[in-house]
Design a protein around this motif. Sequence first.
Motif, PDB file in Angstrom:
ATOM      1  N   GLU A 118       6.406 -62.296  23.494  1.00  0.00           N
ATOM      2  CA  GLU A 118       5.774 -62.324  24.816  1.00  0.00           C
ATOM      3  C   GLU A 118       5.939 -60.992  25.531  1.00  0.00           C
ATOM      4  N   MET A 119       7.139 -60.446  25.480  1.00  0.00           N
ATOM      5  CA  MET A 119       7.405 -59.186  26.174  1.00  0.00           C
ATOM      6  C   MET A 119       6.638 -58.029  25.545  1.00  0.00           C
ATOM      7  N   GLU A 120       6.577 -58.008  24.212  1.00  0.00           N
ATOM      8  CA  GLU A 120       5.840 -56.933  23.546  1.00  0.00           C
ATOM      9  C   GLU A 120       4.346 -57.004  23.883  1.00  0.00           C
ATOM     10  N   GLU A 121       3.816 -58.225  23.964  1.00  0.00           N
ATOM     11  CA  GLU A 121       2.414 -58.386  24.337  1.00  0.00           C
ATOM     12  C   GLU A 121       2.161 -57.851  25.746  1.00  0.00           C
ATOM     13  N   ILE A 122       3.046 -58.184  26.666  1.00  0.00           N
ATOM     14  CA  ILE A 122       2.862 -57.743  28.048  1.00  0.00           C
ATOM     15  C   ILE A 122       3.030 -56.234  28.163  1.00  0.00           C
ATOM     16  N   MET A 123       4.002 -55.664  27.452  1.00  0.00           N
ATOM     17  CA  MET A 123       4.166 -54.212  27.510  1.00  0.00           C
ATOM     18  C   MET A 123       2.944 -53.507  26.935  1.00  0.00           C
TER      19      MET A 123
END
Length: 264
Positions: A118-123
Amino acid sequence: MMESRCFSILLGTLYLLLLFTDEATALTTGKPKSIKLTYFNFPGAAEKIRLAFWLGGITFEDERIEFADWPALKPTTPYGQVPIMTIDDGPYISQSMAMLRFAADLAPELYPTEKMLEMEEIMGLVFDFERAWGPSLYIGMAPENFGYGLIPSTSLEKGSPEHGETVKAMRQRFLETDLPRFCKYFEDRITSSGGPFLCGSKPTLPDCCLFSLLEIYTKGILEHVPADCLEKFPAIISYIDSFQSLEEVVAYRQLLATSRTTKS
């Protein structure tokens, strides 16, 4: 006699343990004894790293250089750019995302493994946002990097009326198209996570990345970008307020303000 000798050995051992506590801690925990982050004296590419260090409770030296220092420093950097970082007085480390993930290694709460994807997608989305703004920013600084002036028919001299109008038109288009589009994406992510941050109730690496970008648009320092351009997006304003109200961010900003006051 034997007991006295054993006691002396024990005291000596304890002394050595105390003497090398820092070194032993560094070896067993993997935590460095010193970190120095070097960048210009403004937010830019280093701000997300500074924020991550502060949120993670990571002690570091925030070295801020002036533009006059850059010509001498540039040839010594790995890729002719900043930010750069040193760990325990070791060699220069470059690339801001490497530094950001290093901060997460030291403060795992900023990058919980169960939310990694999730975090990698948002970054990735944050970097798309940054790239969308890039041409509007850099054509004002170096139009030749976009091909202007390479041949006479494409001349766009920096500082000319034509250059000024082009910069204005591109930034207005960004405000009318890309900014609303990405703000909606971010609003939806905050809502779906339950807020007030991108991945829930606690700040993570994506928040360090996004906040450091959004805040620039509120400063009124970008030509043709009004300081109230985000007022149309109340959820984004609320997000900015939540992040800058964090205890660690408040402490960071207070220290920065004190430093600037002292220097002036």
